[in-house]
Motif scaffolding. Structure first.
Motif, PDB file in Angstrom:
ATOM      1  N   VAL A  75       0.869  -1.166   0.000  1.00 20.23           N
ATOM      2  CA  VAL A  75       0.000   0.000   0.000  1.00 20.23           C
ATOM      3  C   VAL A  75       0.910   1.220   0.000  1.00 20.23           C
ATOM      4  O   VAL A  75       1.828   1.302   0.816  1.00 20.23           O
ATOM      5  CB  VAL A  75      -0.912   0.015   1.251  1.00 20.23           C
ATOM      6  CG1 VAL A  75      -1.742   1.282   1.295  1.00 20.23           C
ATOM      7  CG2 VAL A  75      -1.796  -1.215   1.285  1.00 20.23           C
ATOM      8  N   ALA A 103      -2.736   0.309  -4.075  1.00 20.34           N
ATOM      9  CA  ALA A 103      -2.811  -0.891  -3.247  1.00 20.34           C
ATOM     10  C   ALA A 103      -2.801  -2.122  -4.137  1.00 20.34           C
ATOM     11  O   ALA A 103      -3.593  -2.232  -5.064  1.00 20.34           O
ATOM     12  CB  ALA A 103      -4.079  -0.875  -2.393  1.00 20.34           C
ATOM     13  N   ALA A 108      -4.157  -6.032   0.864  1.00 19.94           N
ATOM     14  CA  ALA A 108      -3.819  -4.611   0.838  1.00 19.94           C
ATOM     15  C   ALA A 108      -5.026  -3.709   1.051  1.00 19.94           C
ATOM     16  O   ALA A 108      -5.186  -2.697   0.385  1.00 19.94           O
ATOM     17  CB  ALA A 108      -3.111  -4.277  -0.463  1.00 19.94           C
TER      18      ALA A 108
END
Length: 123
Positions: A75, A103, A108
């Motif tokens: 991320v 992401a 994520a």
């Protein structure tokens, strides 16, 4: 070598300076790093790497570990977005949909971990 921890009093002061619009680059960097530190403490693990260039990164969230190269769950965002998400003034979905977050990977999504508990509770 172990990374130095940011004291709560310094981290919280930096976050308040950012939120009040009176932070310089150093205060912003401290706020980012402190909020990453809190995320790493509260969501211990290393299956997701959260990056806020150029200020810092942390590995967090329980799950499969990676040992070499780029982790499968990454991320990345700028400092303004990270501080807003971590302090609860912005929602994950809004930032993701606007393109302010990059992401990748099945883990994520930080929705369950935001906002972080950055303020001490005074009794």
């Amino acid at each position: 070598m172990a990374q130095l921890k940011i004291a709560a009093i310094a981290g919280e002061a930096s976050i308040r300076m950012v939120k009040e619009g009176r932070a310089d680059r150093d205060a912003t960097a401290t706020a980012v790093r402190y909020l990453l530190q809190v995320l790493g403490r509260d969501a211990e693990g290393n299956s997701v790497e959260v990056r806020v260039p150029p200020h810092g990164a942390v590995q967090a969230i329980e799950g499969p570990n990676h040992t070499r190269g780029t982790p499968p769950n990454v991320v990345e965002m700028d400092a303004e977005t990270w501080i807003a998400l971590a302090t609860g003034t912005r929602q994950w979905a809004d930032a993701l949909n606007s393109g302010d977050i990059s992401a990748s990977g099945s883990r994520a999504d930080l929705t369950a971990y935001l906002p972080v508990a950055w303020e001490r509770i005074e009794l």
